[in-house]
Design an enzyme around this catalytic site. Structure first.
Site, PDB file in Angstrom:
ATOM      1  N   GLU A   1      98.981  74.846  43.563  1.00 32.32           N
ATOM      2  CA  GLU A   1      97.874  75.246  44.439  1.00 32.32           C
ATOM      3  C   GLU A   1      97.927  74.552  45.796  1.00 32.32           C
ATOM      4  O   GLU A   1      96.947  73.949  46.242  1.00 32.32           O
ATOM      5  CB  GLU A   1      96.544  75.011  43.721  1.00 32.32           C
ATOM      6  CG  GLU A   1      96.397  75.923  42.510  1.00 32.32           C
ATOM      7  CD  GLU A   1      95.198  75.617  41.637  1.00 32.32           C
ATOM      8  OE1 GLU A   1      94.384  74.754  42.009  1.00 32.32           O
ATOM      9  OE2 GLU A   1      95.090  76.245  40.559  1.00 32.32           O
TER      10      GLU A   1
ATOM     11  N   HIS B   1      86.856  82.827  27.625  1.00 27.15           N
ATOM     12  CA  HIS B   1      87.403  81.767  28.475  1.00 27.15           C
ATOM     13  C   HIS B   1      87.916  80.641  27.603  1.00 27.15           C
ATOM     14  O   HIS B   1      87.169  80.092  26.790  1.00 27.15           O
ATOM     15  CB  HIS B   1      86.331  81.256  29.438  1.00 27.15           C
ATOM     16  CG  HIS B   1      86.865  80.262  30.431  1.00 27.15           C
ATOM     17  ND1 HIS B   1      86.291  79.038  30.651  1.00 27.15           N
ATOM     18  CD2 HIS B   1      87.941  80.319  31.235  1.00 27.15           C
ATOM     19  CE1 HIS B   1      86.997  78.385  31.571  1.00 27.15           C
ATOM     20  NE2 HIS B   1      87.996  79.141  31.937  1.00 27.15           N
ATOM     21  N   HIS B   2      89.196  80.326  27.755  1.00 22.40           N
ATOM     22  CA  HIS B   2      89.809  79.222  27.022  1.00 22.40           C
ATOM     23  C   HIS B   2      90.319  78.194  28.019  1.00 22.40           C
ATOM     24  O   HIS B   2      91.478  78.246  28.440  1.00 22.40           O
ATOM     25  CB  HIS B   2      91.006  79.712  26.186  1.00 22.40           C
ATOM     26  CG  HIS B   2      90.636  80.653  25.088  1.00 22.40           C
ATOM     27  ND1 HIS B   2      91.584  81.332  24.353  1.00 22.40           N
ATOM     28  CD2 HIS B   2      89.434  81.031  24.586  1.00 22.40           C
ATOM     29  CE1 HIS B   2      90.979  82.095  23.443  1.00 22.40           C
ATOM     30  NE2 HIS B   2      89.672  81.930  23.573  1.00 22.40           N
ATOM     31  N   GLU B   3      89.474  77.292  28.441  1.00 20.74           N
ATOM     32  CA  GLU B   3      89.934  76.181  29.285  1.00 20.74           C
ATOM     33  C   GLU B   3      90.471  75.109  28.347  1.00 20.74           C
ATOM     34  O   GLU B   3      89.754  74.662  27.447  1.00 20.74           O
ATOM     35  CB  GLU B   3      88.778  75.640  30.129  1.00 20.74           C
ATOM     36  CG  GLU B   3      89.101  74.370  30.897  1.00 20.74           C
ATOM     37  CD  GLU B   3      90.289  74.506  31.840  1.00 20.74           C
ATOM     38  OE1 GLU B   3      90.205  75.289  32.783  1.00 20.74           O
ATOM     39  OE2 GLU B   3      91.322  73.828  31.609  1.00 20.74           O
TER      40      GLU B   3
ATOM     41  N   GLU C   1      96.012  78.080  36.284  1.00 21.90           N
ATOM     42  CA  GLU C   1      96.946  76.950  36.237  1.00 21.90           C
ATOM     43  C   GLU C   1      98.161  77.334  35.383  1.00 21.90           C
ATOM     44  O   GLU C   1      98.534  76.653  34.429  1.00 21.90           O
ATOM     45  CB  GLU C   1      96.298  75.658  35.701  1.00 21.90           C
ATOM     46  CG  GLU C   1      95.158  75.151  36.552  1.00 21.90           C
ATOM     47  CD  GLU C   1      93.871  75.923  36.324  1.00 21.90           C
ATOM     48  OE1 GLU C   1      93.570  76.249  35.171  1.00 21.90           O
ATOM     49  OE2 GLU C   1      93.177  76.237  37.314  1.00 21.90           O
TER      50      GLU C   1
ATOM     51  N   GLU D   1      96.599  82.955  38.025  1.00 22.72           N
ATOM     52  CA  GLU D   1      96.261  82.289  39.283  1.00 22.72           C
ATOM     53  C   GLU D   1      97.593  81.850  39.911  1.00 22.72           C
ATOM     54  O   GLU D   1      98.336  82.670  40.392  1.00 22.72           O
ATOM     55  CB  GLU D   1      95.302  81.140  38.990  1.00 22.72           C
ATOM     56  CG  GLU D   1      94.634  80.583  40.215  1.00 22.72           C
ATOM     57  CD  GLU D   1      93.753  79.393  39.871  1.00 22.72           C
ATOM     58  OE1 GLU D   1      92.710  79.243  40.492  1.00 22.72           O
ATOM     59  OE2 GLU D   1      94.122  78.587  38.981  1.00 22.72           O
TER      60      GLU D   1
ATOM     61  N   GLU E   1      88.346  79.661  44.802  1.00 26.46           N
ATOM     62  CA  GLU E   1      87.607  78.458  44.397  1.00 26.46           C
ATOM     63  C   GLU E   1      87.713  77.331  45.430  1.00 26.46           C
ATOM     64  O   GLU E   1      86.788  76.541  45.586  1.00 26.46           O
ATOM     65  CB  GLU E   1      88.084  77.972  43.021  1.00 26.46           C
ATOM     66  CG  GLU E   1      89.548  77.599  42.961  1.00 26.46           C
ATOM     67  CD  GLU E   1      90.064  77.404  41.531  1.00 26.46           C
ATOM     68  OE1 GLU E   1      89.441  77.917  40.596  1.00 26.46           O
ATOM     69  OE2 GLU E   1      91.090  76.729  41.379  1.00 26.46           O
TER      70      GLU E   1
HETATM   71  C1  NOJ Z   1      90.170  76.201  37.262  1.00 28.58           C
HETATM   72  C2  NOJ Z   1      90.130  77.686  37.347  1.00 28.58           C
HETATM   73  O1  NOJ Z   1      90.992  78.165  38.358  1.00 28.58           O
HETATM   74  C3  NOJ Z   1      88.710  78.092  37.608  1.00 28.58           C
HETATM   75  O2  NOJ Z   1      88.626  79.479  37.821  1.00 28.58           O
HETATM   76  C4  NOJ Z   1      87.853  77.651  36.468  1.00 28.58           C
HETATM   77  O3  NOJ Z   1      86.518  77.924  36.752  1.00 28.58           O
HETATM   78  C5  NOJ Z   1      87.981  76.151  36.216  1.00 28.58           C
HETATM   79  N1  NOJ Z   1      89.358  75.784  36.152  1.00 28.58           N
HETATM   80  C6  NOJ Z   1      87.320  75.727  34.924  1.00 28.58           C
HETATM   81  O4  NOJ Z   1      88.002  76.278  33.838  1.00 28.58           O
HETATM   82 CA    CA Z   2      92.756  76.761  39.551  1.00 29.71          CA
END
Ligand code: NOJ
Ligand code: CA
Length: 695
Positions: free
Chosen positions: A192, A394-396, A475, A493, A499
């Site tokens: 990024e 959503h899987h962070e 990511e 992304e 963001e």
């Molecule tokens: C980074 C992601 O690019 C963003 O879209 C997301 O909201 C945050 N991580 C949290 O998962």
């Molecule tokens: Ca990001």
């Protein structure tokens, strides 16, 4: 359409012992080695591009590229350094050669264009190292009219059952003085970075795609295709304008470890004489395998809204507590808004347990199946589906790949049972390192571009496909065209998105979106999340006009596009919002009408599901006037052009960013429009057929 393979072509033939271009180049490009002989050559179908493969007096393999008779890539090295044997470099002799030609047109399930022509001449060169038990390595070149792809194949052989590769030696020796548009590769920040435009001989280590323009007006975009079970490639400048592959390192051994037989990813160069032509090349997709998933009618292009921007504005939190964003009530509000305005998806971040405390770079507390108590996932998915609105999962992971892999199957199973057919993943890691599990079960921190991470990202997509779930990776590892093989990998992304306009560290400069088009976007769809009509981040002003936010929907391709702003903000700008409601996301055709690296670009795209055309044009910090012939429209049809353009006072600062003119005009394919783009501006148009034009 159709398919043919010829055993041998006139344009691809063995030229035993023909002299290669002298490797002694005054400016330092090329290989300092004894005189070389060309052993094979291949030309593009139109005869304008030519690749010659040579061996020098020490048996080192190299290739060179000429365009219209002019050398663009000087003899450039091929080979590997291994940790489990002598180098695959030097002492080679020619073991055999074959050639083929291919002309096929295939159909994309979704994409920038429906039909893609795959048209090239191929040459395969088998190299043998007699000194080392006749070890074998094959290089395969495909020469298209607009570029070249090549890869290595290591055949099954007792002398080299497994290759432990510490270095790939592939080089790209650029002949003419060039300027590069590039971002750092192999650095810490999730791909990024802002892009830099510098002389090529000032590049350090770049991510790909990296695009250069030579003094004589040749454009070359370097990238790779079909990155599977192998580390990602960064491009390191060795000296002068000579670039070399730098494989992302592994934390648990050599960069790449593979059992033979195997093929490497393709190393690709799109080579054109104008900037727009870079953007319509299909080399990336053509060098990937056809769809392996069978019927993918369950993969749907769509537009979506989400509980997302409000977190980035710090109006709500991912974590539980009084400001928790992902509540049942808030999600209903977004679902109602989506249903009213024709959006198929509602993304909800912060729905699941694990966000409390420091999650990024850790992620050990995340559950991908358990919702926070104030988020009734079952009731919500049912509520949405009644209105034709799908929850987007959503899987962070916080970069904890090992922890995620333990739950991946269960998570997608749950999604499928709830009608959640797409999931956004996230890998917010720190210092480029994600936690992964080695074969012996131990956990290690490895680079997210490493062979092990590359394996995970694909495993994630393939696992999701079992449950009919599409994936949008944040990511990610870079895109290399794998959406052709796995069409549920719909977007990702992999660059600075919207963001950063919320966080402002720094805010994306006006040229950033144009820079994306000529670099990141060459790799595939991006989930940039446009459409912030308030032009305001977290107390920061976006460096964009309102019309440009609309144009981005056409310019930055993705089959899933977010309307990123808050519902209450769209209520303030209903007229501009209309374009976001109207814009298509799946295309029959995509054309680039004009453009220059780092400056401006104009796309025209034809909707795949109607007769409408759309135009999007954006500029950097400079105002521009562009004349655009509408020759792409169907002759004989009159269209209403619904125009969203920068107003006469539009500019980069303050209220001037909101100066937008929304008007209608009647046009035909015989007309031209003059686009007046403000600094940081853009223009968006929908063309709707009215009926037959009067003769
Ligand atoms: C980074 C992601 O690019 C963003 O879209 C997301 O909201 C945050 N991580 C949290 O998962
Ligand atoms: Ca990001």
């Amino acid at each position: 359409m159709g398919f043919k393979i010829n055993a041998c072509l006139v344009s691809v033939c063995l030229l035993a012992l023909a002299p290669a271009v002298s490797p002694a180049f005054a400016d330092g490009v090329g290989i300092a080695a004894p005189a070389s002989s060309i052993i094979a050559t291949a030309q593009s179908p139109d005869g304008q591009l030519q690749v010659d493969i040579s061996l020098d007096g020490e048996g080192r393999a190299a290739y060179q590229v000429t365009r219209k008779g002019h050398l663009v890539i000087a003899p450039s090295r091929l080979g590997f350094v291994l940790t489990n044997g002598p180098k695959l470099d030097g002492k080679f002799t020619l073991g055999g050669m074959s050639s083929a030609s291919h002309d096929e047109t295939w159909e994309q399930p979704w994409g920038e264009r429906r039909f893609v022509r795959d048209y090239y001449n191929e040459v395969r060169v088998d190299l043998v190292q007699a000194t080392y038990d006749n070890r074998k390595m094959t290089v395969v070149f495909r020469v298209f009219d607009d570029g070249v792809g090549f890869r290595y194949e290591l055949p099954d052989q007792a002398q080299l059952k497994q290759a432990k590769i510490s270095e790939e030696l592939t080089e790209f020796a650029v002949v003419d003085k060039a300027t590069a548009l590039w971002a750092l590769g192999g650095e810490l920040s999730n791909l990024e970075y802002l892009y830099k435009q510098t002389p090529l001989d000032e590049v350090s280590q770049a991510q790909t795609p990296m695009t250069i323009k030579t003094e004589d007006g040749t454009y070359i975009a370097f990238h790779e295709a079909a990155l599977v079970d192998y580390p990602a490639m960064w491009i390191r400048r060795v000296d002068g304008q000579r670039l070399r592959t730098q494989l992302a390192p592994s934390a648990i051994g050599p960069a790449a470890v593979r059992m033979a037989p195997f093929t490497t990813p393709w190393r690709t160069m799109i080579i054109t004489d104008n900037a727009p032509a870079l953007l319509t090349s299909n080399i990336e997709l053509n060098l990937n395998e056809p769809n392996k998933l069978g019927d993918v009618s369950w993969v749907k292009p769509y537009k979506y809204v989400g509980i997302w921007w409000e977190m980035h504005l710090e109006k709500s939190t991912w974590a539980s507590g009084p400001k928790h964003g992902a509540t049942t009530e808030n999600t209903r509000k977004y679902m109602d808004f989506a249903a009213r305005n024709g959006f198929r998806g509602v993304l909800v971040e912060g729905w699941n347990k694990g966000w409390d405390g420091v999650w990024y770079g850790d992620g050990k507390d995340f559950s991908f199946t358990e919702a926070y108590p104030d988020f009734d996932i079952r009731a919500l998915s049912a509520y949405g589906l009644k209105k034709g609105v799908h929850l987007i999962g959503h899987h962070e992971t916080g970069g904890n790949i090992a922890h995620y892999e333990d739950q991946m199957d269960d998570a997608f199973k749950l999604d499928e049972s709830l009608g959640i057919d797409s999931v956004k993943t996230g890998y917010v890691h720190e210092f480029g390192a994600a936690q992964m599990r080695a074969a012996d079960g131990s956990i290690f921190y490895g680079n997210t571009d490493s062979q092990q991470a590359v394996e995970h990202y694909l495993k994630n997509v393939v696992t999701a496909a079992k449950y009919h779930v599409a994936i949008d990776t944040h990511e990610p590892v870079k895109d290399t065209g794998l959406r052709r093989t796995y069409p549920n990998w719909v977007s990702r992304e992999g660059a600075r998105g919207q963001e950063y306009n919320a966080w402002g560290n720094p805010i994306n400069p006006p040229e950033h979106d144009v820079n994306l088009v000529f670099t990141r976007m060459l790799s595939g769809p991006m989930d940039y999340t446009p459409g912030v009509l308030t032009l305001e981040g977290n107390k920061k002003d976006l460096l964009s006009t309102q019309a440009k936010q609309l144009a981005l929907y056409v310019v930055l391709y993705s089959p899933i596009q977010m309307a990123a702003d808050l519902p209450e903000n769209y209520a303030k700008y209903p007229k501009a919002f209309q374009f976001i409601k109207d814009v298509a996301v799946d295309w029959d055709q995509s054309l680039v009408l004009n453009g220059e690296i780092g400056d401006y670009v104009t796309f025209a795209r034809k909707d795949r599901h109607s007769d409408n055309w759309f135009l999007g044009s954006i500029t950097d910090e400079n105002a521009r006037t562009l004349s655009v012939p509408l020759a792409f429209l169907t002759p004989g049809i009159t269209y209403t052009a619904e125009i969203y353009r920068d107003g006469p006072n539009a500019d980069l600062k303050g209220d001037a960013r909101f100066d937008i003119v929304i008007e209608k005009q009647t046009v035909t394919s015989a007309d031209a429009l003059t686009l007046k783009l403000a600094p940081g501006g853009g223009e968006a148009i929908r063309f709707v057929p009215q009926g037959k034009a009067k003769k």
